[in-house]
Every structure is written in C-alpha cells, then in structure tokens.
Enzyme design. Structure first.
Site, PDB file in Angstrom:
ATOM      1  N   ASN A 101       0.858  -1.180   0.000  1.00 49.24           N
ATOM      2  CA  ASN A 101       0.000   0.000   0.000  1.00 49.24           C
ATOM      3  C   ASN A 101       0.900   1.238   0.000  1.00 49.24           C
ATOM      4  O   ASN A 101       1.828   1.333   0.801  1.00 49.24           O
ATOM      5  CB  ASN A 101      -0.890  -0.028   1.252  1.00 49.24           C
ATOM      6  CG  ASN A 101      -1.870   1.128   1.293  1.00 49.24           C
ATOM      7  OD1 ASN A 101      -1.510   2.262   1.549  1.00 49.24           O
ATOM      8  ND2 ASN A 101      -3.135   0.809   1.050  1.00 49.24           N
ATOM      9  N   CYS A 132      -7.364   8.038   2.507  1.00 48.87           N
ATOM     10  CA  CYS A 132      -7.248   8.050   3.973  1.00 48.87           C
ATOM     11  C   CYS A 132      -7.857   9.324   4.531  1.00 48.87           C
ATOM     12  O   CYS A 132      -7.483  10.429   4.128  1.00 48.87           O
ATOM     13  CB  CYS A 132      -5.790   7.944   4.396  1.00 48.87           C
ATOM     14  SG  CYS A 132      -5.613   7.996   6.203  1.00 48.87           S
ATOM     15  N   GLY A 267      -9.865  -6.715   7.795  1.00 47.13           N
ATOM     16  CA  GLY A 267      -9.222  -5.577   8.432  1.00 47.13           C
ATOM     17  C   GLY A 267      -9.357  -5.570   9.936  1.00 47.13           C
ATOM     18  O   GLY A 267      -8.598  -6.230  10.646  1.00 47.13           O
TER      19      GLY A 267
END
Length: 310
Positions: A101, A132, A267
């Site tokens: 990422n 984000c 996650g």
C-alpha cells in the site's frame, strides 16, 4: 468431491485463495505471522508506505464504537527505502503474494514511491491509498476529487509496471464514477471501501475521543455500506474488485463475493482474532464443499437480483 478450487486472480496476480490481510491491520507481517500462517492466505497488503518515514498522528488514535472502531492513526511508516532494505526480506520467506500500500502528500510523491518499488523482488503489486481520512495532506483529498484521482492514477501508472490497485473512499456521492476514472487511467483493479469518516465524544469530559477529532470508522458497522458499493462498482467497471469493510467470518466474505468481488480483505477483525483470515479461507472451502461448488468463480457476482438473469 475433491477439495474446491479457491484460487482467484486480481490484476494479473494469482492467489491461492481470495482472502487478503487489509493494509494497516497487519503491519509488515512480522507480528501477525506468529498467529496467522501467511502461507495459507491469498495475500498480505502491508501498511501504507510513503517516500519518507513519519510517526503519524498524536494519541489517542483509536477508540471503540458500537460494532466498530474509530481510528486516526495518520499513516505512520518507515519510509520506502527502509521498507525495501529491512522489511521486504522478511516477507520474501513466505509463499504468499505481497501487495504494498502506497501514499504520498503530492501527486508526484505517489509516482516516486511507486517507481522506487518497481522491480523489487518479493513485491507483487501496489495498492494506492487515495482515500485516507486521517492525514492533512493528500489522503482523502485525492480520492474525493475526480480530476485529482485521474492525475494521481495516471502518474503512478507511468511510474511502474507492477499491477496497480486503487483503494477507493466511500466518502463520496457516487463511488462508481471514481472507479471508472481509475479504470480509464490504467488501474488494474480497485479495492473498496476505506473507512467512513466518524466522530465520537466522551460525555464525561465533553471532548472528542480522538486527538484528531474525527477518524475513520471500520468494522461490522460499515459492512452493508461496503457490500452495496462493491455491488455498484462491479456493475460499472470491467477490472476486478477487492471487497473489504467489516468482514469477520466466511459468511461476511461470501456477501462480497456474491456481490461481485474477486477477492476480499480482512481488516478490523485482525485486532480481535489474528487467525480470522485463515478461518475465513477454511470456511469458504467448507461452504463450497457442502454445496458441491467446485470453483470460486462459480460464486463471484452470483447474487440473485429479482428480475435479472444470472
């Protein structure tokens, strides 16, 4: 019946099964590998990497919410050079795919990070975080503006030959238009969803629970939103989709696969049970075996919508 075939393919990356570890919830693999055999999952998406190291936001950075978690970690990372020199050798020892990422504070920084990782042995693909909600520069600003999204995807595409996945923000009016823009600019896949922006207030102190005031909401609370968006995007673009958002067991994972996702990522559940990903892979295998389903792609996109032909 023989063991069902759980293999799948994302952006040209062949996976033994569709279960990935989502970025930001498994670090660079060291700690979680003690509890989750990385050789048994499809891929690990390591935490976000930038051009330079950073410490992230000040604490408190995490708080629990009903059926979820708010975080404002702020993308702390070791920087791309240290990642290549010190972290990738550890990841190479596993027989699993490694997706890195990446993020930047400018469009050009995204390109520089992508270029630095191009050709590094043991790195199989990139996931660009343009969504984000917890960093002041870049982050969500890239992922909520269509023109900026196009520019950053185009810049990364020119900087790397690695398979390119773009992580999309749910904090937009129409996520399908952003997925289409990514496809048009050369992305090989999209992943969704990143966290929803939320806020929690301590009623004893009357202060926000996070130093950053707002944070990203994840966990089971956001799953129906994520499934809906995955289904919408899968009906819009031709490139594969990775679904994520509140997946805690194989039934949750199946929802995303039936909605059209070619793979899924676990996650927040990793913080509660770091073996969740393996349990999901085993659960998918058992589900298929019980229903005499031989291949994973016999499930992908097979949601039955009244009035529509499969």
């Amino acid at each position: 019946m023989m063991k069902p075939d759980l293999s799948t393919e994302i952006a040209g990356i062949k996976l033994r099964n569709p279960v990935m570890l989502a970025s930001g919830t498994a670090g660079y693999g060291e700690d979680i590998s003690k509890y989750c055999d990385l050789n048994r999952i499809g891929a690990i998406i390591v935490k976000g990497i930038a051009l330079k190291a950073s410490h992230g936001n000040p604490p408190p950075r995490i708080c629990e919410t009903p059926a979820g978690m708010l975080n404002a970690i702020g993308l702390p990372n070791v920087g791309v050079k240290s990642f290549i020199d010190e972290r990738v050798p550890f990841l190479r020892q596993f027989d699993t795919k490694v997706i890195v990422n990446i993020f930047g504070s400018t469009v050009d920084e995204y390109g520089e990070v992508a270029g630095a990782l191009n050709g590094v042995a043991g790195v199989h693909g990139l996931e660009a975080n343009i969504s984000c909600p917890n960093v002041k520069e870049g982050g969500i600003a890239f992922g909520t503006d269509l023109d900026t999204t196009r520019r950053v995807v185009s810049r990364i595409r020119k900087s790397t030959t690695l398979p390119l996945i773009i992580k999309l923000s749910p904090n937009v009016t129409d996520i399908t238009s952003f997925a289409k823009a990514c496809e048009d600019e050369g992305a090989d896949a999209v992943s969704l969803i990143n966290t929803l922006i939320g806020m929690s207030i301590d009623t004893a102190t009357w202060r926000p629970r996070l130093a950053n005031i707002t944070g990203g909401l994840s966990g089971p609370a956001i799953r129906p939103v994520a499934v809906r968006m995955v289904w919408q995007v899968c009906n819009t673009v031709k490139i594969p989709v990775i679904g994520m958002g509140g997946i805690t067991d194989s039934r949750d994972a199946l929802e995303f696969l039936l909605a059209g996702a070619s793979a899924i990522a676990v996650g927040t559940a990793n913080f509660l049970n770091p073996s969740t990903a393996i349990e999901i892979a085993d659960g998918l295998s058992l589900y298929m075996e019980e229903r005499n389903i031989s291949r994973l792609n016999h499930l992908i996109g097979k949601v039955k919508i009244p009035g529509r032909q499969l």
